[in-house]
Write an enzyme that holds these catalytic residues in place. Structure first.
Site, PDB file in Angstrom:
ATOM      1  N   GLU A 131       2.403 -29.617  35.127  1.00  0.00           N
ATOM      2  CA  GLU A 131       3.410 -28.577  34.922  1.00  0.00           C
ATOM      3  C   GLU A 131       3.408 -27.585  36.094  1.00  0.00           C
ATOM      4  OE1 GLU A 131       5.581 -29.052  32.840  1.00  0.00           O
ATOM      5  OE2 GLU A 131       4.572 -30.626  31.713  1.00  0.00           O
ATOM      6  N   HIS A 134       5.429 -28.962  38.849  1.00  0.00           N
ATOM      7  CA  HIS A 134       6.860 -28.659  38.751  1.00  0.00           C
ATOM      8  C   HIS A 134       7.152 -27.267  39.310  1.00  0.00           C
ATOM      9  CE1 HIS A 134       8.588 -32.085  36.776  1.00  0.00           C
ATOM     10  NE2 HIS A 134       7.788 -32.012  35.722  1.00  0.00           N
TER      11      HIS A 134
END
Length: 307
Positions: A131, A134
């Site tokens: 994450e 990202h």
């Protein structure tokens, strides 16, 4: 390139809003839709992360309320050279996680209690590193805006379909409204698929492997949670399928809006990355299974409730 793609996405969604407005209300409806789309684009740019987090009833945690999880994210953010994101936990059995925010300085990461209960500390680190990947790759703005705006378009189309019979004198308009409602959701899904390239997941997997230093742990986490996430109901994704593209693995309602590569391909790519990094080879590569056993909370190395 990221800014250009975001601009193109907003232009496409605005055009779709105007087309729906014209179908449902003629030229006046198109003007209203244009104004509404302009306002929504501006509002979503600044508030999409808040909308998504509120949509999931996410609760923010800190070093006092969830020390293990919060400190793990802080350690990973330092490794990645990123500002410390806001950290959230979602009280949901479906194992999943996502990142949101318009830039690294305003980023947030979230994980469900189902994920934290199912995985080991090393596997949770791999997921959260993904994450943060990202965030580092600046995927979060376009992913979050797609989730909110595409969902709004689908709602508008359903609204038009629901009220298509309210004007009995305009049968032609009713037919157009019905057709718009039927085709708009797949069209919005097509925009999502064009905007959120599947290569983004591979890129975040690579970044996550580099940040955590343990590609095998991320591969193991993907194998464990992919089957469960597709089996366990996700109320948010059921209400707004476009939100499914935020998650690290697909949900059982995300086929239409699927932007994820096959989990087996992601695991294979992570095995290659592990070899590049010189990590010891596994005797047996993790395999994604749709029949993975239910998680046992007592095995969790990270208590989602901070106890």
């Amino acid at each position: 390139m990221s800014g250009m793609k975001t601009t193109m996405l907003l232009a496409a969604l605005t055009a779709l809003f105007m087309a729906l407005g014209y179908t449902l209300g003629g030229s006046g409806g198109a003007v209203i839709a244009l104004l509404a789309a302009a306002g929504m684009n501006l509002f979503t740019f600044w508030n999409a992360d808040k909308i998504v987090l509120r949509m999931h009833d996410a609760r923010e945690v800190d070093a006092g309320s969830a020390p293990d999880f919060y400190n793990l994210v802080r350690e990973l953010a330092q490794r990645a050279g990123l500002p410390m994101p806001r950290v959230y936990i979602i009280d949901q059995d479906a194992p999943n996680a996502f990142a949101t925010g318009r830039n690294p300085e305003n980023a947030a990461v979230a994980a469900t209690t189902g994920l934290l209960s199912m995985l080991s500390r090393e596997e949770v680190a791999g997921v959260m590193a993904h994450e943060l990947g990202h965030v580092k790759n600046r995927d979060t703005l376009i992913m979050t805006m797609v989730a909110t705006i595409a969902g709004a378009i689908s709602m508008l189309a359903n609204f038009g379909l629901f009220f298509r019979g309210s004007n009995e004198e305009n049968g032609h308009g009713n037919i157009l409204a019905s057709l718009a409602a039927v085709i708009v959701a797949p069209f919005a899904a097509m925009i999502v698929q064009m905007a959120i390239s599947r290569t983004r997941e591979f890129g975040a997997d690579r970044a996550g492997a580099e940040i955590s230093g343990n590609p095998h742990a991320l591969a193991s986490a993907l194998a464990k949670i992919s089957g469960r996430a597709e089996m366990i109901p996700n109320p948010v994704a059921e209400r707004n399928p476009a939100a499914a593209q935020l998650y690290i693995v697909p949900t059982h309602v995300s086929e239409l809006f699927s932007t994820h590569p096959a989990t087996e391909k992601r695991i294979a790519a992570l095995q290659d990355i592990a070899q590049e990094m010189g990590a010891p080879a596994l005797t047996a590569a993790p395999r994604a299974s749709a029949l993975s056993p239910a998680p046992r909370r007592r095995r969790s190395a990270l208590d989602p409730h901070g106890r």
